[in-house]
Design a protein around this motif. Structure first.
Motif, mmCIF file in Angstrom:
data_model
loop_
_atom_site.group_PDB
_atom_site.id
_atom_site.type_symbol
_atom_site.label_atom_id
_atom_site.label_comp_id
_atom_site.label_asym_id
_atom_site.label_seq_id
_atom_site.Cartn_x
_atom_site.Cartn_y
_atom_site.Cartn_z
ATOM 1 N N ALA A 162 0.826 -1.203 0.000
ATOM 2 C CA ALA A 162 0.000 0.000 0.000
ATOM 3 C C ALA A 162 0.863 1.257 0.000
ATOM 4 C CB ALA A 162 -0.933 -0.006 1.203
ATOM 5 N N THR A 163 1.932 1.243 0.786
ATOM 6 C CA THR A 163 2.826 2.399 0.851
ATOM 7 C C THR A 163 3.403 2.724 -0.523
ATOM 8 O OG1 THR A 163 3.438 1.933 3.150
ATOM 9 C CG2 THR A 163 4.949 3.304 1.874
ATOM 10 N N VAL A 164 3.871 1.701 -1.224
ATOM 11 C CA VAL A 164 4.519 1.895 -2.518
ATOM 12 C C VAL A 164 3.527 2.313 -3.592
ATOM 13 C CG1 VAL A 164 5.725 0.690 -4.388
ATOM 14 C CG2 VAL A 164 6.457 0.369 -2.007
ATOM 15 N N LEU A 165 2.400 1.612 -3.692
ATOM 16 C CA LEU A 165 1.458 1.909 -4.765
ATOM 17 C C LEU A 165 0.728 3.236 -4.553
ATOM 18 C CD1 LEU A 165 -0.040 -1.621 -5.528
ATOM 19 C CD2 LEU A 165 1.702 -0.368 -6.812
ATOM 20 N N ALA A 166 0.436 3.579 -3.305
ATOM 21 C CA ALA A 166 -0.192 4.873 -3.043
ATOM 22 C C ALA A 166 0.760 6.017 -3.387
ATOM 23 C CB ALA A 166 -0.636 4.961 -1.589
ATOM 24 N N TYR A 167 2.046 5.826 -3.098
ATOM 25 C CA TYR A 167 3.038 6.838 -3.466
ATOM 26 C C TYR A 167 3.140 6.956 -4.987
ATOM 27 C CZ TYR A 167 7.524 9.192 -4.078
ATOM 28 O OH TYR A 167 8.507 10.065 -4.476
ATOM 29 N N LEU A 168 3.128 5.816 -5.674
ATOM 30 C CA LEU A 168 3.162 5.842 -7.133
ATOM 31 C C LEU A 168 2.000 6.655 -7.683
ATOM 32 C CD1 LEU A 168 3.891 2.899 -9.526
ATOM 33 C CD2 LEU A 168 1.874 4.313 -9.887
ATOM 34 N N ALA A 169 0.807 6.442 -7.126
ATOM 35 C CA ALA A 169 -0.358 7.194 -7.584
ATOM 36 C C ALA A 169 -0.200 8.692 -7.330
ATOM 37 C CB ALA A 169 -1.613 6.672 -6.888
ATOM 38 N N SER B 106 10.260 -9.942 -0.380
ATOM 39 C CA SER B 106 11.305 -9.122 -0.980
ATOM 40 C C SER B 106 11.855 -8.082 0.001
ATOM 41 C CB SER B 106 10.761 -8.410 -2.219
ATOM 42 O OG SER B 106 11.649 -7.404 -2.663
ATOM 43 N N GLN B 107 13.160 -8.117 0.227
ATOM 44 C CA GLN B 107 13.803 -7.114 1.065
ATOM 45 C C GLN B 107 13.850 -5.764 0.361
ATOM 46 O OE1 GLN B 107 14.826 -7.405 4.322
ATOM 47 N NE2 GLN B 107 13.713 -9.350 4.136
ATOM 48 N N GLN B 108 13.939 -5.798 -0.959
ATOM 49 C CA GLN B 108 13.949 -4.548 -1.712
ATOM 50 C C GLN B 108 12.635 -3.793 -1.523
ATOM 51 O OE1 GLN B 108 16.236 -3.006 -3.140
ATOM 52 N NE2 GLN B 108 15.372 -1.613 -4.675
ATOM 53 N N LEU B 109 11.521 -4.511 -1.536
ATOM 54 C CA LEU B 109 10.224 -3.876 -1.311
ATOM 55 C C LEU B 109 10.168 -3.247 0.076
ATOM 56 C CD1 LEU B 109 7.297 -3.296 -2.195
ATOM 57 C CD2 LEU B 109 6.673 -5.551 -1.280
ATOM 58 N N LYS B 110 10.656 -3.964 1.070
ATOM 59 C CA LYS B 110 10.653 -3.443 2.429
ATOM 60 C C LYS B 110 11.506 -2.177 2.538
ATOM 61 C CE LYS B 110 9.887 -7.939 4.648
ATOM 62 N NZ LYS B 110 10.425 -8.961 5.591
ATOM 63 N N GLN B 111 12.665 -2.198 1.887
ATOM 64 C CA GLN B 111 13.552 -1.045 1.942
ATOM 65 C C GLN B 111 12.953 0.175 1.247
ATOM 66 O OE1 GLN B 111 17.208 -2.488 0.242
ATOM 67 N NE2 GLN B 111 17.577 -3.930 1.918
ATOM 68 N N VAL B 112 12.327 -0.048 0.096
ATOM 69 C CA VAL B 112 11.688 1.058 -0.632
ATOM 70 C C VAL B 112 10.556 1.650 0.198
ATOM 71 C CG1 VAL B 112 10.283 1.649 -2.645
ATOM 72 C CG2 VAL B 112 12.322 0.234 -2.924
ATOM 73 N N ALA B 113 9.721 0.795 0.775
ATOM 74 C CA ALA B 113 8.603 1.274 1.584
ATOM 75 C C ALA B 113 9.103 2.056 2.803
ATOM 76 C CB ALA B 113 7.730 0.103 2.029
ATOM 77 N N ALA B 114 10.166 1.575 3.430
ATOM 78 C CA ALA B 114 10.726 2.281 4.588
ATOM 79 C C ALA B 114 11.241 3.659 4.185
ATOM 80 C CB ALA B 114 11.860 1.457 5.203
ATOM 81 N N THR B 115 11.861 3.745 3.022
ATOM 82 C CA THR B 115 12.344 5.039 2.524
ATOM 83 C C THR B 115 11.182 5.992 2.283
ATOM 84 O OG1 THR B 115 14.297 4.055 1.475
ATOM 85 C CG2 THR B 115 13.563 6.184 0.641
#
Length: 229
Positions: free
Chosen positions: A82-89, A185-194
């Motif tokens: 949710a964090t990643v896709l909402a930011y994308l939007a 995915s650790q990459q997903l976790k890292q992106v969301a944390a950023t």
């Protein structure tokens, strides 16, 4: 920069018909991938095409998320997705085309297992986002101006490649974005944390990027080559 309508909005009613015809056989039946689709286009697996689980009920795995800066909401898988896709939007709204109520539907999670292409099953796991799928429908390409595509590529690169654009799928669906890494995915976790950290930093996040910065454009082009292949 942002604009309200893409260059194909006026033509979509004509090109959409042609695209739809391309997905239908001479006998009038929908041509669907043989992988996980039943003859009627029903997705049969317990996971979506990107490998994420499909729960039997929406709650509590999905929830309503705000798309900051728009006043709009979308239902997505809770947590990093949710964090990643909402930011994308949010970035799409600022840099590609304005998201406004009344323009069309913004689709996140949905329970209907009828799909026309494998990647549409990602909605079932709450890991996909479609921004005005009727404006930018399945099978229709060239909906965006070059500078809009540049912005989309920049968004994907900023997110570290954890999201794939439907403009790079076959068939194409330029309204579609979906998580393209596995659940652990650790990459997903890292992106969301950023992204969460950026929410607390005024000079970071959506609305602060220069998509024409040479370093960003280089990263965008490198990712595009990888995701297209």
């Amino acid at each position: 920069m942002s604009i309200e309508f893409s260059r194909r909005t006026v033509l979509k009613q004509f090109t959409g018909v042609a695209a739809g015809a391309a997905l239908v056989s001479a006998g009038g039946t929908l041509l669907a991938p043989a992988t996980a689709l039943a003859a009627d286009g029903t997705w049969r697996r317990s996971t979506s095409a990107n490998g994420w689980s499909i729960p039997n009920a929406r709650a509590p795995f999905a929830g309503t998320c705000d798309i900051q800066g728009t006043g709009l909401t979308v239902v997505l898988r809770q947590g990093d997705t949710a964090t990643v896709l909402a930011y994308l939007a949010q970035r799409f709204h600022y840099d590609v085309a304005r998201l406004e109520s009344g323009r069309g539907e913004i689709v996140g999670y949905r329970a209907d297992r009828k799909v026309r292409a494998d990647f549409e099953s990602n909605h079932l796991s709450g890991t996909a986002l479609a921004l005005y799928p009727e404006t930018y429908p399945l099978g229709v390409t060239g909906n965006f101006f070059p500078y809009q595509v540049t912005a989309i590529r920049d968004i994907l690169a900023e997110l570290g490649g954890v999201v794939k654009w439907g403009g790079d799928t076959k068939p194409s669906m330029e309204s579609m974005f979906f998580i393209d890494v596995p659940p652990q995915s650790q990459q997903l976790k890292q992106v969301a944390a950023t992204l969460r950290a950026w929410q607390l930093t005024p000079s970071k996040g959506a609305g602060t990027q220069n998509v024409e910065d040479p370093k960003r454009m280089k990263a965008s082009k490198e990712l595009a080559k990888s995701q297209k292949s």
